[in-house]
Design a protein around this motif. Structure first.
Motif, mmCIF file in Angstrom:
data_model
loop_
_atom_site.group_PDB
_atom_site.id
_atom_site.type_symbol
_atom_site.label_atom_id
_atom_site.label_comp_id
_atom_site.label_asym_id
_atom_site.label_seq_id
_atom_site.Cartn_x
_atom_site.Cartn_y
_atom_site.Cartn_z
ATOM 1 N N ARG A 102 0.835 -1.199 0.000
ATOM 2 C CA ARG A 102 0.000 0.000 0.000
ATOM 3 C C ARG A 102 0.875 1.256 0.000
ATOM 4 O O ARG A 102 0.543 2.263 -0.633
ATOM 5 N N SER A 103 2.000 1.191 0.682
ATOM 6 C CA SER A 103 2.931 2.314 0.693
ATOM 7 C C SER A 103 3.421 2.618 -0.720
ATOM 8 O O SER A 103 3.453 3.776 -1.149
ATOM 9 N N LEU A 104 3.782 1.582 -1.453
ATOM 10 C CA LEU A 104 4.251 1.769 -2.827
ATOM 11 C C LEU A 104 3.141 2.344 -3.713
ATOM 12 O O LEU A 104 3.387 3.241 -4.519
ATOM 13 N N VAL A 109 0.914 7.188 -6.646
ATOM 14 C CA VAL A 109 -0.148 8.158 -6.956
ATOM 15 C C VAL A 109 0.157 9.539 -6.365
ATOM 16 O O VAL A 109 -0.667 10.432 -6.436
ATOM 17 N N GLY A 110 1.344 9.686 -5.796
ATOM 18 C CA GLY A 110 1.774 10.989 -5.318
ATOM 19 C C GLY A 110 1.347 11.351 -3.911
ATOM 20 O O GLY A 110 1.373 12.513 -3.530
ATOM 21 N N ASN A 111 0.973 10.357 -3.118
ATOM 22 C CA ASN A 111 0.565 10.615 -1.737
ATOM 23 C C ASN A 111 1.715 10.223 -0.806
ATOM 24 O O ASN A 111 1.715 9.162 -0.197
ATOM 25 N N GLY A 112 2.697 11.134 -0.717
ATOM 26 C CA GLY A 112 3.908 10.850 0.043
ATOM 27 C C GLY A 112 3.696 10.636 1.529
ATOM 28 O O GLY A 112 4.344 9.789 2.142
ATOM 29 N N ARG A 113 2.784 11.393 2.129
ATOM 30 C CA ARG A 113 2.555 11.258 3.579
ATOM 31 C C ARG A 113 2.025 9.869 3.926
ATOM 32 O O ARG A 113 2.478 9.242 4.878
ATOM 33 N N THR A 114 1.044 9.412 3.159
ATOM 34 C CA THR A 114 0.489 8.077 3.416
ATOM 35 C C THR A 114 1.540 7.010 3.148
ATOM 36 O O THR A 114 1.653 6.040 3.896
ATOM 37 N N ALA A 115 2.321 7.199 2.091
ATOM 38 C CA ALA A 115 3.386 6.243 1.767
ATOM 39 C C ALA A 115 4.385 6.137 2.918
ATOM 40 O O ALA A 115 4.771 5.037 3.325
ATOM 41 N N LEU A 116 4.773 7.278 3.447
ATOM 42 C CA LEU A 116 5.726 7.287 4.565
ATOM 43 C C LEU A 116 5.123 6.658 5.808
ATOM 44 O O LEU A 116 5.778 5.862 6.494
#
Length: 125
Positions: A102-104, A109-116
């Motif tokens: 899910r992080s990847l 999709v450009g959602n860095g905060r959720t990825a982190l």
């Protein structure tokens, strides 16, 4: 994992004993059958498969939603005590893999905060 999530839940007014043991006793009182376990496992497997297929097609937003649905489904089972009572706790490796995936997707999709956030949780799973 059950011990980690329990403090984050809110008591259900209809349960007389709001504890891990109380929830498990409540679920066992319903007389869950092997078919119930099969249905839940089928749903979990289906969500994981749909997420994997969406990722392979490059539909990262859809894949991230499917992974989120997987986590919501597992959390709902946990809250009512089914996850543990039926011996279906996903392994820490399984959760870590789902979080990493899910992080990847979030990153793509450009959602860095959720990825982190997912990557950080993945490391502690």
């Amino acid at each position: 994992m059950v011990k980690m999530l329990f403090p984050l839940t809110s008591p259900i007014p209809t349960l007389l004993e709001w504890s891990i043991d109380g929830i498990i006793s409540h679920v066992k009182s319903f007389g869950l059958k092997p078919r119930d376990k099969w249905k839940c496992e089928k749903r979990r497997t289906g969500l994981k498969q749909k997420a994997k297929e969406a990722f392979q097609r490059g539909e990262y937003f859809i894949a991230a939603l499917m992974y989120s649905n997987f986590f919501r489904f597992c959390y709902k089972l946990y809250v009512i005590g089914v996850l543990w009572a039926m011996g279906f706790d996903p392994s820490p490796d399984d959760f870590a893999t789902m979080l990493a995936n899910r992080s990847l997707c979030s990153l793509r999709v450009g959602n860095g905060r959720t990825a982190l956030s997912d990557a950080t949780m993945c490391r502690t799973a």
